[in-house]
Each structure stands twice: as C-alpha cells, then as structure tokens.
Design an enzyme around this catalytic site. Structure first.
Site, PDB file in Angstrom:
ATOM      1  N   CYS A  80      48.444  59.872  14.424  1.00  0.00           N
ATOM      2  CA  CYS A  80      47.313  59.552  13.120  1.00  0.00           C
ATOM      3  C   CYS A  80      46.294  59.888  13.240  1.00  0.00           C
ATOM      4  O   CYS A  80      45.484  61.144  13.971  1.00  0.00           O
ATOM      5  CB  CYS A  80      48.211  58.326  12.572  1.00  0.00           C
ATOM      6  SG  CYS A  80      47.347  58.409  11.003  1.00  0.00           S
ATOM      7  N   HIS A 168      53.590  58.116  11.501  1.00  0.00           N
ATOM      8  CA  HIS A 168      54.189  56.539  12.200  1.00  0.00           C
ATOM      9  C   HIS A 168      55.036  56.351  12.290  1.00  0.00           C
ATOM     10  O   HIS A 168      55.883  56.034  11.918  1.00  0.00           O
ATOM     11  CB  HIS A 168      53.197  55.463  11.082  1.00  0.00           C
ATOM     12  CG  HIS A 168      51.657  55.548  11.101  1.00  0.00           C
ATOM     13  ND1 HIS A 168      50.724  55.011  11.480  1.00  0.00           N
ATOM     14  CD2 HIS A 168      51.178  56.551   9.760  1.00  0.00           C
ATOM     15  CE1 HIS A 168      49.635  55.471  11.085  1.00  0.00           C
ATOM     16  NE2 HIS A 168      49.779  56.241  10.154  1.00  0.00           N
ATOM     17  N   GLU A 170      55.759  53.746  14.558  1.00  0.00           N
ATOM     18  CA  GLU A 170      56.500  52.457  14.623  1.00  0.00           C
ATOM     19  C   GLU A 170      56.186  51.969  13.139  1.00  0.00           C
ATOM     20  O   GLU A 170      57.218  50.969  13.691  1.00  0.00           O
ATOM     21  CB  GLU A 170      54.979  52.358  14.575  1.00  0.00           C
ATOM     22  CG  GLU A 170      53.527  51.450  14.245  1.00  0.00           C
ATOM     23  CD  GLU A 170      53.230  53.005  13.819  1.00  0.00           C
ATOM     24  OE1 GLU A 170      53.522  54.166  14.269  1.00  0.00           O
ATOM     25  OE2 GLU A 170      51.765  53.290  13.577  1.00  0.00           O
ATOM     26  N   SER A 222      55.061  20.311  18.657  1.00  0.00           N
ATOM     27  CA  SER A 222      54.609  19.980  16.677  1.00  0.00           C
ATOM     28  C   SER A 222      55.709  20.133  16.163  1.00  0.00           C
ATOM     29  O   SER A 222      56.364  20.412  14.485  1.00  0.00           O
ATOM     30  CB  SER A 222      53.699  21.230  16.192  1.00  0.00           C
ATOM     31  OG  SER A 222      54.435  22.512  16.675  1.00  0.00           O
ATOM     32  N   GLY A 223      56.945  20.249  16.347  1.00  0.00           N
ATOM     33  CA  GLY A 223      58.579  20.835  16.169  1.00  0.00           C
ATOM     34  C   GLY A 223      58.498  21.526  15.594  1.00  0.00           C
ATOM     35  O   GLY A 223      59.444  22.807  15.038  1.00  0.00           O
ATOM     36  N   GLY A 224      57.007  22.872  15.819  1.00  0.00           N
ATOM     37  CA  GLY A 224      57.375  24.137  15.998  1.00  0.00           C
ATOM     38  C   GLY A 224      58.018  25.244  16.957  1.00  0.00           C
ATOM     39  O   GLY A 224      58.059  24.685  18.213  1.00  0.00           O
ATOM     40  N   VAL A 225      57.920  26.485  16.670  1.00  0.00           N
ATOM     41  CA  VAL A 225      58.724  27.088  17.363  1.00  0.00           C
ATOM     42  C   VAL A 225      58.140  27.523  19.108  1.00  0.00           C
ATOM     43  O   VAL A 225      58.919  26.961  19.904  1.00  0.00           O
ATOM     44  CB  VAL A 225      58.916  28.536  17.293  1.00  0.00           C
ATOM     45  CG1 VAL A 225      60.099  29.171  17.892  1.00  0.00           C
ATOM     46  CG2 VAL A 225      60.560  28.325  16.129  1.00  0.00           C
TER      47      VAL A 225
END
Ligand code: XMP
Length: 511
Positions: A80, A168, A170, A222-225
């Site tokens: 682009c 694009h 992507e 934190s319990g998060g991923v």
C-alpha cells in the site's frame, strides 16, 4: 537455535500488527519497527516488509524511511503506502484516485509464471484501502497484477528482489493473502518457517535459565492468560525460585480466588494466595470517580505486593506478563495511542522503591501466540481461553461507589451470566463478557409486592484486541433465560438490560 527474522517497517497503518501476525502464523518470527527508527543491524533480518499508512506520499510531510542496506540488497515487499512510496519517489507517479478504492476487489489480471503469485489467479479476492493510486510504475517496474479499478495492483522491480502490492495481504478479506506472504517469504526470500510454539518454549526456557541462574523471581499472578503463561515458562526454567503472589482484591469473579489458586497449585507453581479484600474495600470506601477507584486499587495492590515481596529473602527480579502489543504501542510510528482515555492497563507498574530487575518472557508475543505457547506446555484450555478481565475487576463494573453488598450482588449476577454462556456453548464465541451494576433503582413487581431494586446491564463483545469492539448478537432465548435466572436468583435485582453499543464510540467497560 537462531531463527530467520523479518523486519516490518511501520508507517502507522491500522493494519501493521496484522502483518506481523500473518507472518507469524507462517511460523516466521517478525518484528515491527517505526519507519524513523529502523534498527541499524538490518543484516539480522532476512526480508523486509513496508507497511501501509494513513499518510499520502504526495503530502509535504510524507514519511521517508532510510532504506540503506535494504532496498536492492534484501528481499523487500512494499504494501500500500510502501508500494506508492517506491513508485512516487523512484520514477513513477502517484495521484489522487477518482474511483473509490476501498473494500473487496478481484484480480482481473495475474502475471503467469511469476513465483510471487504462485497459487493466485484471476478472480482472487483482495482488500483495498487507499485514496491515492499508482498511475505509473517506478523505473524498472514490471506489472504483475491488476483489478478492474486498480491497474497497478502489484508490480516488481526488475534487477532487485523488490515486490509491491497496492492491496492488503494481511487482512483476511484478501483470501490469498497468506499464500502471497508465504510466496514472498519462503519461496522468494528463503526464510525458514521454524518459529513454532514448541521452539519458543524451549529457547525461552534456556534463555531464562541463563539470564536468571540461581536468582529469585517474584511474579504477580492475576488469573489471566498472560501472567499464567509467563509463570509457567519461568517455572520450567527456575522451579521453586519463582515466587508467585496471587492477590485477592475482593473484586474478582465469584469463587475465582479459590478456584484459580487451586488451579495454580495443581500446575506445580510456588504460589501464595493473599486475601486483601478488606484492605481494598476500605481504600475504596466513598469513592465514585472511576479514575480515583483505579488509582486506589493500583496503590493498595502495590502496597500488598510489596509487603509480600519483602518477605521473600534476596529476591532480585520482578517478572511481568507484558506482551508484544504493549511494547510496540510505546514506540509506534505515530507516537502511540492518540489519547489517554482511561488511565488503565498494567503499565507504569514498578514502584521505585522495589528496585527489582525486570524479566518479561512474553514480550515478543501476541495474545493468540501466548495462548498457543500455553497450550504447547499442556496448560488447561479453560485457563487459556478465559475472557480478559480488567485489573480493577468488578470495581469498574459497579458504577459509582462500592460496598461489600454491591460486590456480592454483582458477583452473583456475573456468575449466572458467565455460567449461562458456558452452558449454552457461547463462552468461546464471545471475546469478553460481564455484568455491570447500575447506580439506579427501578420499580418492579414480584407477586403482589412492589419492588424498588437494582438494574444490571449485561455486556458481551467481539473484538480482536480490545481497541475496537462490537456487541454480540446473543440469542434472544438465551437472554430471556439469563434475565429470568438473574431476577429470580439474585436478591436485590429486578431489571436486566443488554448493552448494544459498539466501541467506538462507547468503550467495553462502562467506567
Ligand atoms: P475499554 O473499556 O477501554 O476496555 O474499552 C478495553 C479493554 O481493557 C480492559 N480494561 C482494563 N484492564 N485495567 C486493566 O487491566 C483497567 O483499568 C482496565 N480498564 C479497561 C477492558 O476490560 C477491556 O478488555
């Protein structure tokens, strides 16, 4: 083991991160650097991709990258703005387009026997997003593909390994975009696609061992991923020298503290659960302003964490679950996020007085890659697939001031909603969901009694990174069931509404 690396030169396009992701989906490691801060060691990169941009090459302020050591010396793909840049400043011509060149288009001409276009044929769908158009190819340019409206949709520069495309690759709507990137990177640039999650784990663990030796590391779970995967990598590298601290701020989901703590222990982590609910609730008493609430929570968290960290003798490192988007945002071509809308996210983290060195094992990964790395270490699917949950937790979903009773009500409501999503098989189709306790009472009637109780809002969004989001079209039957369950089971609530605002202009959280 060294992997081939791809350099993505960013001109500030909204799609730049997507380029990196698509490249990485091919098991090829890629890094984004702003056009005005191209690394000096370009020899370390096997191929280069120039991104799109909101800027016009015809503008006086057009972005000029320094392509020394790249142009003509390394395989280069210009997308682009990149394609227009090469045309405009190397003997071609770019002009304002007089037809609309946004959205889907189909290739109407494809050069035959061109390795760059292997597997791509007339009719292939591509995604356009530009207002300038290439009128004339640059010196030595050779046309490779066209669409009905865009003659110069793809070209190469003869005598160089330089390719350029106006569309694009992507964006998923470019149906053969991944093939095109693979043609360029693997076939043309000879990049070896060996950057897999397993390889990442092995190399990261080795690197962490070398970096940390016998040092002790503290990490806030934190319990998060992100924090969980970071912990697992460190655990593999240094075992018991990793000290994890999981703080209950009293604003987690119902039963989350105990269930997640058990899960962490089951993973073999050296984890200490600290229940500081009362301390957080005290600090929040009487506060209604969202930013003041966030700051109070941030402050108490640091105090609690610091108290705990001081109890670990001779700890010298602090591990953080920082991921790649946090890193690139802070150095982006256009100077990072346009405005601070909320004082959020886990940045700004380290209080001076802790004076620990920082280790960030995930700082090269996107979120979906963090999940894949977690899966390759055998981590639980439920833990890896959890919806994002804000650090300040339910505090920013209880609009206005916070009391223990409000937290209880919201935890119950949230549990009915989330359990419902799981049992209706909707949880994994939603990017983030939760309930919000509104600061109003509404009149209702239960039996013969008039009630005057709380209103809750349910929110479920789809998103890829939280920057933009759309509300999810949940089935009416599901909403009906959840609404009934909430009103019947949760004392103090007599009305449920569903939030149908997208971001922008709304945000995901209400505060
Ligand atoms: P917004 O509300 O800005 O949220 O659209 C975007 C994403 O960020 C999360 N969020 C936070 N995360 N601390 C966090 O750790 C915060 O203060 C915070 N505020 C919002 C939100 O849950 C969503 O995923």
């Amino acid at each position: 083991m060294q992997h081939d690396k791809v350099l993505i030169v960013d001109f500030g396009s909204q799609y730049t991160q997507l380029i990196a992701r698509r490249v990485r989906e091919l098991n090829i490691y890629s890094e984004i650097h702003p056009f005005n801060k191209i690394p000096t060691n370009v020899d370390d990169y096997k191929a280069v991709i120039l991104s799109g941009s909101p800027m016009s090459v015809r503008s006086d302020e057009a972005f000029h990258p320094d392509l020394k050591g790249i142009r003509g010396e390394k395989p280069m793909l210009a997308v682009c703005y990149g394609a227009q840049y090469l045309a405009h400043f190397s003997g071609g011509e770019v002009a304002e387009s007089n037809t609309r060149e946004y959205g889907r288009a189909n290739l109407s001409f494809v050069q035959e026997n061109e390795p760059f276009l292997t597997g791509i044929s007339v009719g292939s769908q591509v995604w356009m997003s530009h207002s300038d158009t290439i009128k004339k190819l640059p010196t030595n340019g050779k046309l490779l593909a066209s669409t009905h409206d865009v003659e110069n949709a793809a070209y190469k520069i003869e005598g160089e390994t330089t390719y350029a495309i106006q569309f694009h690759p992507e964006v998923y709507h470019s149906t053969d975009g991944k093939q095109l990137l693979e043609n360029f990177l693997v076939q043309i640039s000879n990049v070896t696609p060996d950057w897999t999650p397993n390889a990442f784990v092995e190399e990261t663990v080795d690197a962490l061992k070398a970096q940390l030796g016998n040092d002790k590391v503290v990490l806030g779970l934190s319990g998060g991923v992100d924090s969980s995967v970071a912990a697992m990598l460190l655990h593999k590298a240094i075992g018991k020298n990793l000290y994890c601290i999981f703080v209950n701020n009293g604003l987690l989901r119902k039963n989350e503290f105990t269930s997640v703590l058990e899960q962490y222990e089951g993973m073999g982590l050296n984890v200490k659960g600290v229940d500081a609910s009362a301390r957080f609730l005290d600090a929040l008493a009487g506060l209604s302003d969202p930013e003041k609430k966030r700051k109070a929570i941030g402050r108490v968290f640091i105090e609690v964490f610091d108290d705990e960290a001081h109890q670990i003798q001779d700890v010298t490192w602090l591990a953080q679950g920082t991921i790649y988007p946090d890193v690139i945002e802070s150095v982006s071509a256009t100077g990072g996020p346009s405005a601070t809308i909320k004082s959020h996210h886990n940045v700004g983290g380290l209080p001076d007085f802790m004076k620990l060195k920082i280790v960030e094992p995930l700082k090269a990964l996107f979120k979906d890659e963090v999940r894949r790395v977690g899966a390759s270490m055998g981590m639980d699917k439920n833990l890896l697939g959890r919806h994002p949950f804000p650090g300040p937790g339910l505090a920013i979903r209880i609009l206005g001031d916070i009391t223990a009773e409000k937290v209880r009500i919201l935890q119950e409501v949230d549990a009915v909603f989330i359990d419902g999503l799981r049992s209706w098989d909707l949880y994994d189709k939603v990017w983030q969901a939760g309930a919000i306790l509104l600061p109003v009472n509404s009149v209702g009637v239960m039996g013969d009694e008039r009630t005057y109780e709380k209103v809750v809002a349910l929110r479920a969004v789809e998103s890829t990174d939280g920057m933009t989001a759309d509300w999810v079209d949940l089935p009416y039957k599901f909403l009906q069931k959840v609404s009934n369950d909430i009103i019947n089971k949760v004392k103090g609530v007599n009305r449920v509404v569903y939030d149908i605002s997208s971001k922008p202009p709304a945000t995901i959280e209400w505060e």
